[in-house]
Design a protein around this motif. Structure first.
Motif, short mmCIF file in Angstrom:
data_model
loop_
_atom_site.label_atom_id
_atom_site.label_comp_id
_atom_site.label_asym_id
_atom_site.label_seq_id
_atom_site.Cartn_x
_atom_site.Cartn_y
_atom_site.Cartn_z
N GLU A 1 0.82 -1.21 0.00
CA GLU A 1 0.00 0.00 0.00
C GLU A 1 0.86 1.26 0.00
OE1 GLU A 1 -3.48 2.00 -0.37
OE2 GLU A 1 -3.25 -0.19 -0.33
N LYS A 2 1.99 1.24 0.70
CA LYS A 2 2.82 2.43 0.82
C LYS A 2 3.68 2.68 -0.41
CE LYS A 2 3.15 2.05 5.86
NZ LYS A 2 4.07 1.88 7.03
N ALA A 3 3.99 1.62 -1.16
CA ALA A 3 4.92 1.76 -2.28
C ALA A 3 4.27 1.66 -3.64
CB ALA A 3 6.03 0.70 -2.18
N LYS A 4 3.00 1.27 -3.69
CA LYS A 4 2.39 0.99 -4.99
C LYS A 4 2.26 2.23 -5.87
CE LYS A 4 -2.49 1.31 -3.52
NZ LYS A 4 -3.75 0.54 -3.38
N GLY A 5 2.27 3.42 -5.27
CA GLY A 5 2.19 4.64 -6.06
C GLY A 5 3.53 5.16 -6.54
N GLY A 6 4.60 4.43 -6.25
CA GLY A 6 5.94 4.82 -6.67
C GLY A 6 6.80 5.26 -5.50
N TYR A 7 8.08 5.36 -5.75
CA TYR A 7 9.03 5.73 -4.71
C TYR A 7 10.37 6.07 -5.36
CZ TYR A 7 10.27 0.80 -5.40
OH TYR A 7 10.61 -0.41 -5.95
N ILE A 8 11.33 6.49 -4.55
CA ILE A 8 12.65 6.91 -5.03
C ILE A 8 13.72 5.96 -4.50
CG2 ILE A 8 14.41 8.73 -4.97
CD1 ILE A 8 12.01 9.53 -6.62
N ASP A 9 14.61 5.52 -5.37
CA ASP A 9 15.81 4.80 -4.96
C ASP A 9 17.02 5.68 -5.23
OD1 ASP A 9 14.83 2.45 -3.92
OD2 ASP A 9 15.67 1.16 -5.47
N PRO B 1 8.09 2.94 -10.34
CA PRO B 1 8.63 1.82 -11.13
C PRO B 1 8.90 2.20 -12.58
CG PRO B 1 6.25 1.64 -10.99
CD PRO B 1 6.62 2.87 -10.20
N PHE B 2 9.84 1.49 -13.18
CA PHE B 2 10.06 1.50 -14.62
C PHE B 2 10.96 0.32 -14.96
CE2 PHE B 2 13.68 3.82 -13.05
CZ PHE B 2 14.72 3.54 -13.91
N TRP B 3 10.97 -0.07 -16.23
CA TRP B 3 11.72 -1.25 -16.65
C TRP B 3 13.20 -0.90 -16.80
CZ3 TRP B 3 10.37 -6.19 -16.68
CH2 TRP B 3 9.00 -6.51 -16.68
N HIS B 4 14.06 -1.78 -16.24
CA HIS B 4 15.50 -1.58 -16.35
C HIS B 4 16.22 -2.89 -16.04
CE1 HIS B 4 14.37 -0.83 -12.16
NE2 HIS B 4 15.60 -1.15 -11.80
N TYR B 5 17.50 -2.96 -16.37
CA TYR B 5 18.31 -4.10 -15.98
C TYR B 5 19.77 -3.68 -15.92
CZ TYR B 5 19.27 -4.91 -21.04
OH TYR B 5 19.64 -4.79 -22.36
N TRP C 1 30.40 -1.91 -5.53
CA TRP C 1 29.56 -1.79 -4.35
C TRP C 1 28.44 -0.80 -4.63
CZ3 TRP C 1 30.27 -4.53 0.18
CH2 TRP C 1 31.47 -5.23 0.29
N VAL C 2 27.25 -1.14 -4.18
CA VAL C 2 26.09 -0.25 -4.31
C VAL C 2 25.50 -0.03 -2.92
CG1 VAL C 2 23.84 0.15 -5.35
CG2 VAL C 2 25.60 -1.06 -6.65
N LEU C 3 25.49 1.22 -2.48
CA LEU C 3 24.87 1.60 -1.22
C LEU C 3 23.52 2.21 -1.56
CD1 LEU C 3 27.98 3.26 0.45
CD2 LEU C 3 27.38 0.84 0.32
N LEU C 4 22.46 1.54 -1.14
CA LEU C 4 21.12 1.81 -1.68
C LEU C 4 20.19 2.29 -0.58
CD1 LEU C 4 19.25 -0.70 -4.02
CD2 LEU C 4 18.07 0.45 -2.16
N GLY C 5 19.49 3.39 -0.86
CA GLY C 5 18.42 3.86 0.01
C GLY C 5 17.11 3.92 -0.75
N THR C 6 16.02 3.44 -0.12
CA THR C 6 14.69 3.45 -0.73
C THR C 6 13.81 4.39 0.07
OG1 THR C 6 14.89 1.19 -1.57
CG2 THR C 6 12.67 2.05 -1.29
N PHE C 7 13.25 5.39 -0.61
CA PHE C 7 12.51 6.47 0.04
C PHE C 7 11.06 6.52 -0.48
CE2 PHE C 7 16.96 7.52 -0.05
CZ PHE C 7 17.21 8.06 1.21
#
Length: 240
Positions: free
Chosen positions: A165-173, A214-218, A231-237
């Motif tokens: 419910e909190k992430a379905k509308g999108g978010y920032i990484d 969201p969007f498609w990527h690889y 190394w990837v230091l990742l934050g999800t907001f």
């Protein structure tokens, strides 16, 4: 700045250009507020010497506590097909990681011991993500550490979470990418107008990438010497 090179505040890892993001005067400020802009990459926002010190600490202190990610392409994605051109590809990937789901995990304990978790939880890390997002982001963001070695990759995926419910509308990484000298190349490929037509190198010593998901990527397989790594230091907001 700690003696191991990991700053208490993310701000202390930034270059002069990166500090302009925090000050709100950099051209990238607010770029992800535009729904048509899904991805940003910049190689000049981190101080390279300081980023190299952080990367060397990660190599020395976290290698033994990373958990493997092994998600191969399932064989039935081919052999259970009933119709031509009806293939479906679940996300496949290979890398090593630290999930910050429990402070009792060895990787989390190590990240806290060396000060990495504190830096990634610092207010300037949140403020930097907000500056790129161009909107207010919630506190209590998610963390993850990844390390890609030779042949490691992330297959096509979109990072959409319709059941959350909190992430379905999108978010920032927000990703901080720190490569060892032995990395030859690794690429982030993403979609524009329905096609995988955009490609950006993530193989430089210190790159900042930000995603409006969201969007498609690889991410293509890393190519380099046997001990090379990214190394990837990742934050999800989440949006407030």
């Amino acid at each position: 700045m700690r003696s191991n090179g990991i700053p208490v505040e993310f701000e202390d890892l930034l270059s002069r250009a990166g500090r302009r993001v925090l000050a709100g005067t950099h051209p990238l400020c607010g770029a992800l507020a535009n729904p048509r802009t899904r991805f940003l990459a910049a190689e000049d926002l981190l101080d390279r010497a300081r980023a190299a010190r952080v990367r060397r600490t990660l190599e020395a202190e976290l290698q033994d506590v990373l958990e493997p990610i092994e998600r191969p392409i399932p064989p039935d994605s081919i052999f259970d097909m009933k119709q031509d051109y009806a293939e479906l590809l679940p996300k496949s990937s290979r890398a090593r990681t630290i999930y910050f789901e429990s402070r009792r995990e060895p990787g989390v304990k190590a990240a806290e011991r060396i000060g990495l978790a504190r830096m990634m939880r610092s207010e300037s890390f949140h403020a930097f993500a907000e500056a790129l997002a161009g909107r207010t982001l919630k506190s209590g963001w998610g963390l993850q550490v990844l390390r890609y070695g030779p042949g490691d990759y992330a297959g096509p995926h979109n990072d959409h979470h319709p059941e959350n419910e909190k992430a379905k509308g999108g978010y920032i990484d927000l990703h901080l990418s720190l490569c060892t000298p032995g990395v030859e190349h690794q690429w982030l490929v993403y979609s524009r107008a329905g096609h995988f037509s955009e490609i950006v190198s993530v193989a430089s010593p210190s790159t900042v990438t930000a995603y409006r998901l969201p969007f498609w990527h690889y991410t293509t397989p890393l190519v380099g010497t046997p001990k090379a790594g990214r190394w990837v230091l990742l934050g999800t907001f989440l949006y407030r």
